[in-house]
Design a protein around this motif. Sequence first.
Motif, PDB file in Angstrom:
ATOM      1  N   ALA A   1       0.861  -1.189   0.000  1.00  0.00           N
ATOM      2  CA  ALA A   1       0.000   0.000   0.000  1.00  0.00           C
ATOM      3  C   ALA A   1       0.892   1.232   0.000  1.00  0.00           C
ATOM      4  CB  ALA A   1      -0.927   0.017   1.215  1.00  0.00           C
ATOM      5  N   ARG A   2       0.458   2.247  -0.705  1.00  0.00           N
ATOM      6  CA  ARG A   2       1.196   3.504  -0.751  1.00  0.00           C
ATOM      7  C   ARG A   2       0.610   4.455   0.282  1.00  0.00           C
ATOM      8  NH1 ARG A   2       4.986   4.430  -3.967  1.00  0.00           N
ATOM      9  NH2 ARG A   2       4.309   3.039  -5.628  1.00  0.00           N
ATOM     10  N   VAL A   3       1.477   5.056   1.091  1.00  0.00           N
ATOM     11  CA  VAL A   3       1.070   5.972   2.149  1.00  0.00           C
ATOM     12  C   VAL A   3       0.625   7.297   1.539  1.00  0.00           C
ATOM     13  CG1 VAL A   3       1.856   7.256   4.185  1.00  0.00           C
ATOM     14  CG2 VAL A   3       2.662   4.929   3.799  1.00  0.00           C
ATOM     15  N   SER A   4      -0.430   7.842   2.103  1.00  0.00           N
ATOM     16  CA  SER A   4      -0.895   9.170   1.733  1.00  0.00           C
ATOM     17  C   SER A   4      -1.111   9.944   3.026  1.00  0.00           C
ATOM     18  CB  SER A   4      -2.210   9.070   0.943  1.00  0.00           C
ATOM     19  OG  SER A   4      -2.704  10.362   0.671  1.00  0.00           O
ATOM     20  N   GLY A   5      -0.280  10.941   3.261  1.00  0.00           N
ATOM     21  CA  GLY A   5      -0.438  11.747   4.471  1.00  0.00           C
ATOM     22  C   GLY A   5       0.810  11.754   5.334  1.00  0.00           C
ATOM     23  N   GLN A   6       0.727  12.484   6.439  1.00  0.00           N
ATOM     24  CA  GLN A   6       1.883  12.737   7.300  1.00  0.00           C
ATOM     25  C   GLN A   6       1.714  12.226   8.734  1.00  0.00           C
ATOM     26  OE1 GLN A   6       4.757  14.310   6.182  1.00  0.00           O
ATOM     27  NE2 GLN A   6       3.836  14.104   4.166  1.00  0.00           N
ATOM     28  N   SER A   7       0.675  11.454   9.017  1.00  0.00           N
ATOM     29  CA  SER A   7       0.403  11.091  10.410  1.00  0.00           C
ATOM     30  C   SER A   7       1.418  10.133  11.016  1.00  0.00           C
ATOM     31  CB  SER A   7      -1.004  10.507  10.555  1.00  0.00           C
ATOM     32  OG  SER A   7      -1.070   9.209   9.996  1.00  0.00           O
TER      33      SER A   7
ATOM     34  N   GLU B   1      -9.030  -2.540  25.609  1.00  0.00           N
ATOM     35  CA  GLU B   1      -9.080  -1.241  24.938  1.00  0.00           C
ATOM     36  C   GLU B   1      -8.021  -1.166  23.840  1.00  0.00           C
ATOM     37  OE1 GLU B   1     -10.828   1.787  28.182  1.00  0.00           O
ATOM     38  OE2 GLU B   1      -8.686   1.371  28.378  1.00  0.00           O
ATOM     39  N   VAL B   2      -8.393  -0.504  22.748  1.00  0.00           N
ATOM     40  CA  VAL B   2      -7.495  -0.329  21.613  1.00  0.00           C
ATOM     41  C   VAL B   2      -7.489   1.139  21.218  1.00  0.00           C
ATOM     42  CG1 VAL B   2      -7.048  -0.935  19.191  1.00  0.00           C
ATOM     43  CG2 VAL B   2      -7.947  -2.664  20.756  1.00  0.00           C
ATOM     44  N   TRP B   3      -6.284   1.655  20.990  1.00  0.00           N
ATOM     45  CA  TRP B   3      -6.103   3.010  20.472  1.00  0.00           C
ATOM     46  C   TRP B   3      -5.258   2.921  19.214  1.00  0.00           C
ATOM     47  CZ3 TRP B   3      -5.611   1.841  25.607  1.00  0.00           C
ATOM     48  CH2 TRP B   3      -6.440   2.532  26.498  1.00  0.00           C
ATOM     49  N   LEU B   4      -5.483   3.854  18.310  1.00  0.00           N
ATOM     50  CA  LEU B   4      -4.637   3.999  17.128  1.00  0.00           C
ATOM     51  C   LEU B   4      -3.832   5.270  17.330  1.00  0.00           C
ATOM     52  CD1 LEU B   4      -7.158   3.120  14.289  1.00  0.00           C
ATOM     53  CD2 LEU B   4      -5.608   1.606  15.549  1.00  0.00           C
ATOM     54  N   GLN B   5      -2.525   5.098  17.447  1.00  0.00           N
ATOM     55  CA  GLN B   5      -1.659   6.227  17.774  1.00  0.00           C
ATOM     56  C   GLN B   5      -0.879   6.690  16.544  1.00  0.00           C
ATOM     57  OE1 GLN B   5       0.787   5.833  21.277  1.00  0.00           O
ATOM     58  NE2 GLN B   5       2.419   7.002  20.297  1.00  0.00           N
ATOM     59  N   PRO B   6      -1.070   7.939  16.139  1.00  0.00           N
ATOM     60  CA  PRO B   6      -0.240   8.484  15.065  1.00  0.00           C
ATOM     61  C   PRO B   6       1.162   8.749  15.594  1.00  0.00           C
ATOM     62  CG  PRO B   6      -1.695  10.170  15.932  1.00  0.00           C
ATOM     63  CD  PRO B   6      -2.036   8.897  16.646  1.00  0.00           C
ATOM     64  N   GLU B   7       2.106   8.919  14.696  1.00  0.00           N
ATOM     65  CA  GLU B   7       3.486   9.241  15.077  1.00  0.00           C
ATOM     66  C   GLU B   7       3.806  10.661  14.611  1.00  0.00           C
ATOM     67  OE1 GLU B   7       5.723   7.365  16.785  1.00  0.00           O
ATOM     68  OE2 GLU B   7       4.396   5.658  17.051  1.00  0.00           O
ATOM     69  N   ASN B   8       2.849  11.538  14.820  1.00  0.00           N
ATOM     70  CA  ASN B   8       2.988  12.958  14.497  1.00  0.00           C
ATOM     71  C   ASN B   8       2.100  13.698  15.501  1.00  0.00           C
ATOM     72  OD1 ASN B   8       2.653  15.570  13.427  1.00  0.00           O
ATOM     73  ND2 ASN B   8       2.747  14.856  11.314  1.00  0.00           N
TER      74      ASN B   8
END
Length: 146
Positions: free
Chosen positions: A61-67, A112-119
Motif C-alpha cells: 500500500a502507498r502511504v498518503s499523508g503525514q500522520s 481497549e485499543v487506540w490507534l496512535q499516530p506518530e505525528n
Amino acid sequence: MIRHKSQPLTFFTPKATNNSGAPFFDTGISAGFPSPAEDFKEQRLSLDKELIKNKEATFFARVSGQSMIGAGLDDNDLLVIDRSLEPTNNKIAVCFLDGEFTVKRLKVDKDEVWLQPENPNYPIIKITSDNDFVIWGIVTSVIKKV
C-alpha cells in the motif's frame, strides 16, 4: 502489481514473476573509504524473498499523508503488509476504520485499543463499540525512494 484504490492508502497485490532478482553485492557498501572492486562477489537478490514471508497474505500500500512521519512512514512510501501476522501492542497496522483505511501504531491494553499516530499534529483515536473497525494487516517493511 495489481492496483486497488482506497483512500487514503492505495493497495497493490504482489505479481508472480520468474525473475531471478537484481544483482546483489554481499560485501557491504562502505560509507567511508571505498573497497577495491575485486572484493565484490556478485549474487542475485530477490526482493520478494527478502520482504515477503507469506505471499498469499501480503499486500503493498502507498502511504498518503503525514500522520506516521515519526515512525519513518512518509507520504508516498510503499508499505509491505502481512495480513497473517498477529496484531499486538506497539505494532504498526493498516486498519479499516469507519469506512476508510488508515495506518497507525496499535496501543492495546486489556480490552481497549487506540490507534496512535506518530505525528503530534494528529489525535490518538480510541476505538469504541460505535466504530466500524478491523485490523487489516501488520506493516512489515517500508520501501522509500531517495
